[in-house]
Enzyme design. Sequence first.
Site, PDB file in Angstrom:
ATOM      1  N   CYS A 109       0.829  -1.207   0.000  1.00 37.93           N
ATOM      2  CA  CYS A 109       0.000   0.000   0.000  1.00 37.93           C
ATOM      3  C   CYS A 109       0.864   1.258   0.000  1.00 37.93           C
ATOM      4  O   CYS A 109       1.747   1.413   0.850  1.00 37.93           O
ATOM      5  CB  CYS A 109      -0.917   0.000   1.215  1.00 37.93           C
ATOM      6  SG  CYS A 109      -1.938   1.469   1.288  1.00 37.93           S
ATOM      7  N   GLY A 236      -9.092  -6.297  -9.440  1.00 36.56           N
ATOM      8  CA  GLY A 236      -9.477  -5.188  -8.575  1.00 36.56           C
ATOM      9  C   GLY A 236     -10.565  -4.357  -9.232  1.00 36.56           C
ATOM     10  O   GLY A 236     -11.758  -4.660  -9.149  1.00 36.56           O
TER      11      GLY A 236
HETATM   12  C1  LIG Z   1     -10.242   1.895  -3.918  1.00 41.25           C
HETATM   13  C2  LIG Z   1      -9.056   0.974  -3.788  1.00 41.25           C
HETATM   14  C3  LIG Z   1      -8.779   0.396  -2.555  1.00 41.25           C
HETATM   15  C4  LIG Z   1      -7.704  -0.488  -2.415  1.00 41.25           C
HETATM   16  N1  LIG Z   1      -7.468  -1.056  -1.195  1.00 41.25           N
HETATM   17  C5  LIG Z   1      -6.482  -1.997  -1.071  1.00 41.25           C
HETATM   18  C6  LIG Z   1      -6.299  -2.721   0.157  1.00 41.25           C
HETATM   19  O1  LIG Z   1      -7.023  -2.532   1.141  1.00 41.25           O
HETATM   20  N2  LIG Z   1      -5.300  -3.636   0.196  1.00 41.25           N
HETATM   21  C7  LIG Z   1      -4.472  -3.899  -0.877  1.00 41.25           C
HETATM   22  O2  LIG Z   1      -3.573  -4.742  -0.788  1.00 41.25           O
HETATM   23  N3  LIG Z   1      -4.631  -3.221  -2.036  1.00 41.25           N
HETATM   24  C8  LIG Z   1      -5.616  -2.313  -2.168  1.00 41.25           C
HETATM   25  N4  LIG Z   1      -5.808  -1.684  -3.377  1.00 41.25           N
HETATM   26  C9  LIG Z   1      -5.036  -2.104  -4.553  1.00 41.25           C
HETATM   27  C10 LIG Z   1      -5.779  -3.227  -5.310  1.00 41.25           C
HETATM   28  O3  LIG Z   1      -5.920  -4.374  -4.503  1.00 41.25           O
HETATM   29  C11 LIG Z   1      -5.029  -3.619  -6.606  1.00 41.25           C
HETATM   30  O4  LIG Z   1      -3.726  -4.009  -6.266  1.00 41.25           O
HETATM   31  C12 LIG Z   1      -4.963  -2.446  -7.595  1.00 41.25           C
HETATM   32  O5  LIG Z   1      -6.228  -1.822  -7.734  1.00 41.25           O
HETATM   33  C13 LIG Z   1      -4.493  -2.931  -8.979  1.00 41.25           C
HETATM   34  O6  LIG Z   1      -5.346  -3.923  -9.493  1.00 41.25           O
HETATM   35  P1  LIG Z   1      -6.484  -3.601 -10.604  1.00 41.25           P
HETATM   36  O7  LIG Z   1      -5.779  -2.959 -11.759  1.00 41.25           O
HETATM   37  O8  LIG Z   1      -7.056  -4.954 -10.933  1.00 41.25           O
HETATM   38  O9  LIG Z   1      -7.459  -2.678  -9.967  1.00 41.25           O
HETATM   39  C14 LIG Z   1      -6.867  -0.782  -3.529  1.00 41.25           C
HETATM   40  C15 LIG Z   1      -7.140  -0.167  -4.750  1.00 41.25           C
HETATM   41  C16 LIG Z   1      -8.216   0.683  -4.893  1.00 41.25           C
HETATM   42  C17 LIG Z   1      -8.499   1.304  -6.254  1.00 41.25           C
END
Ligand SMILES: Cc1cc2nc3c(=O)[nH]c(=O)nc-3n(C[C@H](O)[C@H](O)[C@H](O)COP(=O)(O)O)c2cc1C
Length: 328
Positions: A109, A236
Site C-alpha cells: 500500500c 481489482g
Molecule cells: C479503492 C481501492 C482500494 C484499495 N485497497 C487496497 C487494500 O485494502 N489492500 C491492498 O492490498 N490493495 C488495495 N488496493 C489495490 C488493489 O488491490 C489492486 O492491487 C490495484 O487496484 C491494482 O489492481 P487492478 O488494476 O485490478 O485494480 C486498492 C485499490 C483501490 C483502487
Amino acid sequence: MFWDTLSKPFFVMAPMADVTDIAFRALVAKRGAPDVFWTEFVSADGLYHTREIQKMRDAENPLMRELAFEENQRPIVAQIFSSSPEMIAYATKLVAKLGFDGVDINMGCPDRAIERQGCGAAMIKNPKLAQEIIRVAQGVSDLPVSVKTRVGYNKESLDEWLTVLLEANPAAITLHLRTRKEMSRVPADWELMKKAVSIRNKVNPRVLLIGNGDVQDLEDGRAKVAEAGCDGAMFGRAMFGNPWVFAGKKSEDTSLAEKLAALTELAYGFEKLSPPKNFAILKKHIKAFVTSFDGAAHLRAKLMEAENAAELEAILALYCRNGTPEFI
Ligand SMILES: Cc1cc2nc3c(=O)[nH]c(=O)nc-3n(C[C@H](O)[C@H](O)[C@H](O)COP(=O)(O)O)c2cc1C
C-alpha cells in the site's frame, strides 16, 4: 490448506479498502464467486489498541465488524497490516479464531499514512522485518500466510525483494505489477511476471504466484496468466460495476436494469451488513454502475444526492418508470 485445492489458473478478488466489504462480497458471491475472497485491509494495531484502550472483549471491538463474512464468501482471506510482529501475531490469532481460511499481509500500500507507520509498501525497504513478520504470522496459527506487494519501491527489484519473500515460504504472493513510485499511474507491467515466475521456480517453487494489475475480465485474466506462466490473477477495478466478472461476463454483457438492481441490492446490503460508514462510500459504485448510456451523467448526479438505500431506490424507481433521464 485451501491454496492446495485450487485448480489453476485461479482468479481472486483484490482486497480493496471501502470496496470489498461484506456487502460487496455478498453481491459478487451471488453472481459468480471468485476462487478466493479477500477482505479490505484491516489495521492489526487498530484491532489491538481499540480493544486495549476500551478494555473490551474481542467480540465487542467495533473494528471486528470489518472482519465479518458470510459462509458463501469462502475461501476467504483476511488482509492485515502492521510493522510490528507482536501486532501481526495478535491479529493473525484473532483472524484464525474468527474462522478465516487464510491471512494476507499487505506490503504494497502506497498510502502515506500507512507508510509512515512502516507498513504497506514501506516494508519493501525493510526486508528483514518483512521476513520476520511472515514467520511470526506462520508461527501463531495453522492458517496459510500470503503476502500482497509490488515489484519494487523506487525501481523494480524482483531479484532482491521477491527472493526475500520466497525465502520466508508464504503460501502465495500476489504481485501488483508496478513499483511503489509508479503508484497506479502507468500500466501494470505483466512482462515482469515472467521474471517473477523464473525467480520463484529457482528459489521456492512451492509458492503460488498471483499477478495483479489492469486485468479487465476473465478472458483477459486467462490470457495474461497463460502468457506469464503464473498460477492465477487478482481482479481489482474490474469488479467495479461488474460483480459478474468472475462468472465470465464483461460489463457490456449485463443490461442496465440488472446493473441498477445490483446497485440497489448493494446499497441495502451496505446498510444492513457493512461496518457503520458514511453512505457516500457508495459513490464509487454509483459511478461504476451508472455509466455509458444516454443520460447516465444526469442520473448519476441525482443518485449522488441519496443519503440512504431507500432514497437511492426511490430515485431509480422514478427513473425506471419514466424510462428516460429527462424525468427530473
Ligand atoms: C479503492 C481501492 C482500494 C484499495 N485497497 C487496497 C487494500 O485494502 N489492500 C491492498 O492490498 N490493495 C488495495 N488496493 C489495490 C488493489 O488491490 C489492486 O492491487 C490495484 O487496484 C491494482 O489492481 P487492478 O488494476 O485490478 O485494480 C486498492 C485499490 C483501490 C483502487
